[in-house]
Design a protein around this motif. Structure first.
Motif, PDB file in Angstrom:
ATOM      1  N   HIS A  27      -0.100   3.470 -14.020  1.00  0.00           N
ATOM      2  CA  HIS A  27       0.204   4.622 -14.700  1.00  0.00           C
ATOM      3  C   HIS A  27       1.013   5.882 -13.965  1.00  0.00           C
ATOM      4  CE1 HIS A  27      -2.250   3.020 -18.046  1.00  0.00           C
ATOM      5  NE2 HIS A  27      -3.338   2.901 -17.092  1.00  0.00           N
ATOM      6  N   VAL A  28       0.838   5.841 -12.703  1.00  0.00           N
ATOM      7  CA  VAL A  28       1.399   6.669 -11.921  1.00  0.00           C
ATOM      8  C   VAL A  28       2.742   6.250 -11.650  1.00  0.00           C
ATOM      9  CG1 VAL A  28       1.466   7.700  -9.365  1.00  0.00           C
ATOM     10  CG2 VAL A  28      -0.699   7.646 -10.517  1.00  0.00           C
ATOM     11  N   GLU A  29       2.914   5.056 -11.235  1.00  0.00           N
ATOM     12  CA  GLU A  29       4.222   4.464 -11.075  1.00  0.00           C
ATOM     13  C   GLU A  29       5.123   4.753 -12.440  1.00  0.00           C
ATOM     14  OE1 GLU A  29       3.961   0.260  -9.709  1.00  0.00           O
ATOM     15  OE2 GLU A  29       2.739   1.008  -7.897  1.00  0.00           O
ATOM     16  N   TRP A  30       4.459   4.442 -13.571  1.00  0.00           N
ATOM     17  CA  TRP A  30       5.091   4.504 -14.993  1.00  0.00           C
ATOM     18  C   TRP A  30       5.634   6.025 -15.110  1.00  0.00           C
ATOM     19  CZ3 TRP A  30       3.538   7.596 -19.132  1.00  0.00           C
ATOM     20  CH2 TRP A  30       4.267   7.329 -20.279  1.00  0.00           C
ATOM     21  N   ILE A  38      13.875   5.513 -13.243  1.00  0.00           N
ATOM     22  CA  ILE A  38      14.417   4.145 -12.577  1.00  0.00           C
ATOM     23  C   ILE A  38      12.992   3.581 -12.577  1.00  0.00           C
ATOM     24  CG2 ILE A  38      16.361   4.936 -11.100  1.00  0.00           C
ATOM     25  CD1 ILE A  38      14.360   5.219  -8.857  1.00  0.00           C
ATOM     26  N   ARG A  39      13.103   2.051 -12.491  1.00  0.00           N
ATOM     27  CA  ARG A  39      11.691   1.514 -12.239  1.00  0.00           C
ATOM     28  C   ARG A  39      11.088   1.754 -10.888  1.00  0.00           C
ATOM     29  NH1 ARG A  39       9.714  -3.830 -11.083  1.00  0.00           N
ATOM     30  NH2 ARG A  39       7.954  -4.207 -12.337  1.00  0.00           N
ATOM     31  N   THR A  40       9.969   2.319 -10.855  1.00  0.00           N
ATOM     32  CA  THR A  40       9.386   2.632  -9.612  1.00  0.00           C
ATOM     33  C   THR A  40       8.052   1.657  -9.214  1.00  0.00           C
ATOM     34  OG1 THR A  40       9.729   4.830  -9.917  1.00  0.00           O
ATOM     35  CG2 THR A  40       8.281   4.364  -8.350  1.00  0.00           C
ATOM     36  N   GLU A  41       8.185   1.191  -8.109  1.00  0.00           N
ATOM     37  CA  GLU A  41       6.810   0.339  -7.542  1.00  0.00           C
ATOM     38  C   GLU A  41       6.626   0.939  -6.258  1.00  0.00           C
ATOM     39  OE1 GLU A  41       7.161  -3.782  -7.571  1.00  0.00           O
ATOM     40  OE2 GLU A  41       8.629  -3.771  -9.096  1.00  0.00           O
ATOM     41  N   LEU A  42       5.395   1.425  -6.142  1.00  0.00           N
ATOM     42  CA  LEU A  42       4.982   2.057  -5.041  1.00  0.00           C
ATOM     43  C   LEU A  42       4.179   1.150  -3.836  1.00  0.00           C
ATOM     44  CD1 LEU A  42       3.687   5.394  -6.166  1.00  0.00           C
ATOM     45  CD2 LEU A  42       6.052   4.880  -5.330  1.00  0.00           C
ATOM     46  N   ARG A  43       4.328   1.586  -2.749  1.00  0.00           N
ATOM     47  CA  ARG A  43       3.402   0.504  -1.728  1.00  0.00           C
ATOM     48  C   ARG A  43       1.915   1.106  -1.712  1.00  0.00           C
ATOM     49  NH1 ARG A  43       7.579  -0.401   2.748  1.00  0.00           N
ATOM     50  NH2 ARG A  43       5.631  -0.969   3.828  1.00  0.00           N
ATOM     51  N   TRP A  44       0.953   0.967  -2.265  1.00  0.00           N
ATOM     52  CA  TRP A  44      -0.257   1.449  -2.271  1.00  0.00           C
ATOM     53  C   TRP A  44      -1.161   0.814  -1.034  1.00  0.00           C
ATOM     54  CZ3 TRP A  44      -1.214   5.486  -5.508  1.00  0.00           C
ATOM     55  CH2 TRP A  44      -0.376   5.628  -6.794  1.00  0.00           C
ATOM     56  N   THR A  45      -1.860   1.901  -0.356  1.00  0.00           N
ATOM     57  CA  THR A  45      -2.708   1.600   0.967  1.00  0.00           C
ATOM     58  C   THR A  45      -3.879   2.332   0.437  1.00  0.00           C
ATOM     59  OG1 THR A  45      -1.951   3.400   2.113  1.00  0.00           O
ATOM     60  CG2 THR A  45      -0.707   1.314   2.257  1.00  0.00           C
ATOM     61  N   ALA A  46      -5.161   1.760   1.176  1.00  0.00           N
ATOM     62  CA  ALA A  46      -6.393   2.318   0.981  1.00  0.00           C
ATOM     63  C   ALA A  46      -6.255   3.816   1.500  1.00  0.00           C
ATOM     64  CB  ALA A  46      -7.175   1.549   1.906  1.00  0.00           C
ATOM     65  N   GLN A  47      -6.997   4.686   0.969  1.00  0.00           N
ATOM     66  CA  GLN A  47      -7.248   6.076   1.449  1.00  0.00           C
ATOM     67  C   GLN A  47      -8.469   6.199   2.211  1.00  0.00           C
ATOM     68  OE1 GLN A  47      -6.763   9.007   2.898  1.00  0.00           O
ATOM     69  NE2 GLN A  47      -5.419   9.658   1.193  1.00  0.00           N
ATOM     70  N   PRO A  48      -8.437   6.236   3.497  1.00  0.00           N
ATOM     71  CA  PRO A  48      -9.480   6.272   4.184  1.00  0.00           C
ATOM     72  C   PRO A  48     -10.539   7.627   4.102  1.00  0.00           C
ATOM     73  CG  PRO A  48      -7.690   6.036   5.734  1.00  0.00           C
ATOM     74  CD  PRO A  48      -7.110   6.273   4.441  1.00  0.00           C
ATOM     75  N   ALA A  49      -9.770   8.788   3.323  1.00  0.00           N
ATOM     76  CA  ALA A  49     -10.728   9.920   3.114  1.00  0.00           C
ATOM     77  C   ALA A  49     -11.345   9.776   1.895  1.00  0.00           C
ATOM     78  CB  ALA A  49      -9.692  11.144   3.186  1.00  0.00           C
ATOM     79  N   ALA A  50     -11.282   8.850   1.078  1.00  0.00           N
ATOM     80  CA  ALA A  50     -11.837   8.469  -0.194  1.00  0.00           C
ATOM     81  C   ALA A  50     -12.026   7.019  -0.211  1.00  0.00           C
ATOM     82  CB  ALA A  50     -11.258   9.261  -1.193  1.00  0.00           C
ATOM     83  N   LEU A  54      -6.634   4.804  -3.550  1.00  0.00           N
ATOM     84  CA  LEU A  54      -5.491   4.410  -2.950  1.00  0.00           C
ATOM     85  C   LEU A  54      -4.512   5.491  -2.776  1.00  0.00           C
ATOM     86  CD1 LEU A  54      -4.937   1.283  -4.839  1.00  0.00           C
ATOM     87  CD2 LEU A  54      -5.817   1.300  -2.663  1.00  0.00           C
ATOM     88  N   ARG A  55      -3.669   5.366  -1.936  1.00  0.00           N
ATOM     89  CA  ARG A  55      -2.633   6.511  -1.726  1.00  0.00           C
ATOM     90  C   ARG A  55      -1.070   5.929  -1.658  1.00  0.00           C
ATOM     91  NH1 ARG A  55       0.181   7.001   2.126  1.00  0.00           N
ATOM     92  NH2 ARG A  55       0.260   9.390   2.158  1.00  0.00           N
ATOM     93  N   ALA A  56      -0.198   6.700  -1.853  1.00  0.00           N
ATOM     94  CA  ALA A  56       1.263   6.154  -1.627  1.00  0.00           C
ATOM     95  C   ALA A  56       2.212   7.519  -1.723  1.00  0.00           C
ATOM     96  CB  ALA A  56       1.619   5.456  -2.972  1.00  0.00           C
ATOM     97  N   GLU A  57       3.380   7.142  -1.164  1.00  0.00           N
ATOM     98  CA  GLU A  57       4.295   8.252  -1.185  1.00  0.00           C
ATOM     99  C   GLU A  57       5.671   7.631  -1.287  1.00  0.00           C
ATOM    100  OE1 GLU A  57       5.048   9.515   3.266  1.00  0.00           O
ATOM    101  OE2 GLU A  57       2.925   9.440   3.043  1.00  0.00           O
ATOM    102  N   CYS A  58       6.796   8.474  -1.719  1.00  0.00           N
ATOM    103  CA  CYS A  58       7.692   7.993  -2.226  1.00  0.00           C
ATOM    104  C   CYS A  58       8.990   9.215  -1.894  1.00  0.00           C
ATOM    105  CB  CYS A  58       8.175   7.339  -3.496  1.00  0.00           C
ATOM    106  SG  CYS A  58       7.766   8.323  -4.660  1.00  0.00           S
ATOM    107  N   ASN A  59       9.808   8.906  -1.218  1.00  0.00           N
ATOM    108  CA  ASN A  59      11.171   9.991  -1.169  1.00  0.00           C
ATOM    109  C   ASN A  59      11.986   9.809  -2.449  1.00  0.00           C
ATOM    110  OD1 ASN A  59      10.809  10.956   1.668  1.00  0.00           O
ATOM    111  ND2 ASN A  59      10.928   8.780   1.980  1.00  0.00           N
ATOM    112  N   TRP A  60      12.397  10.780  -2.821  1.00  0.00           N
ATOM    113  CA  TRP A  60      13.225  10.770  -4.133  1.00  0.00           C
ATOM    114  C   TRP A  60      14.766  11.626  -3.772  1.00  0.00           C
ATOM    115  CZ3 TRP A  60      14.352  15.197  -6.473  1.00  0.00           C
ATOM    116  CH2 TRP A  60      13.484  16.307  -6.224  1.00  0.00           C
ATOM    117  N   THR A  61      15.548  11.252  -4.508  1.00  0.00           N
ATOM    118  CA  THR A  61      16.752  12.051  -4.899  1.00  0.00           C
ATOM    119  C   THR A  61      16.939  12.353  -6.331  1.00  0.00           C
ATOM    120  OG1 THR A  61      18.329  10.221  -4.628  1.00  0.00           O
ATOM    121  CG2 THR A  61      17.673  11.319  -2.665  1.00  0.00           C
TER     122      THR A  61
END
Length: 171
Positions: A27-30, A38-50, A54-61
């Motif tokens: 839903h976040v990607e949507w 644009i279609r977005t597919e994030l690279r999700w990784t485990a969030q060690p603090a929780a 999961l966590r992800a980040e993306c740069n945008w313009t």
């Protein structure tokens, strides 16, 4: 004067999703896809603090105001911890948005180096209404987003070195 996006210039920023339940990630990607066009597919990784999040980040313009559109889309899930930045652009201040469960949304203008900018009017109002040094200090902390920084800092540190996705708004 035209108000088409192509005439407004471009800016850039970053979306940091510090923590999300795995079921919410699509839903976040949507939501990000809709805000950027644009279609977005994030690279999700485990969030060690929780654990379990999961966590992800993306740069945008995109055009100025894209950061606010991203925040509007992400606020649909109040359990998310996220930040969105938008760099300054000609005629536009930069912005930083932070969201944490229990705190809600905080927003501030930012300078070219990313510092929070407190306006003259904000300072005058603060000086006129503060009832003593403790109240003044508390209000300064609010203007600078101290509670959000405190809530998000463990999640920021846990994400150091995580993969980043690059996105570009269409148009």
């Amino acid at each position: 004067m035209s108000t088409r996006g192509s005439d407004r210039g471009h800016t850039a920023g970053v979306v940091y999703v510090h923590s999300s339940p795995s079921a919410v990630c699509p839903h976040v990607e949507w939501a990000i896809s809709g805000a950027l066009g644009i279609r977005t597919e994030l690279r999700w990784t485990a969030q060690p603090a929780a654990p379990g999040q999961l966590r992800a980040e993306c740069n945008w313009t995109g055009e100025p105001g894209t950061g606010a559109r991203l925040v509007t889309a992400l606020r649909a899930w109040p359990m998310l911890r996220f930040e969105v930045t938008e760099d300054p652009s000609p005629g536009e201040d930069g912005q930083r948005f932070c969201h944490a469960p229990g705190l809600g949304l905080w927003r501030a203008c930012t300078s070219a180096n990313g510092d929070i900018v407190v306006s003259e009017d904000q300072l005058r109002t603060l000086a006129a209404n503060a009832k003593g040094p403790e109240a003044f200090a508390h209000r300064v902390d609010q203007l600078l987003g101290a509670a959000w920084d405190d809530a998000l800092e463990p999640f920021r540190r846990a994400g150091d070195g995580a993969p980043v996705t690059w996105l570009h708004r269409v148009g």
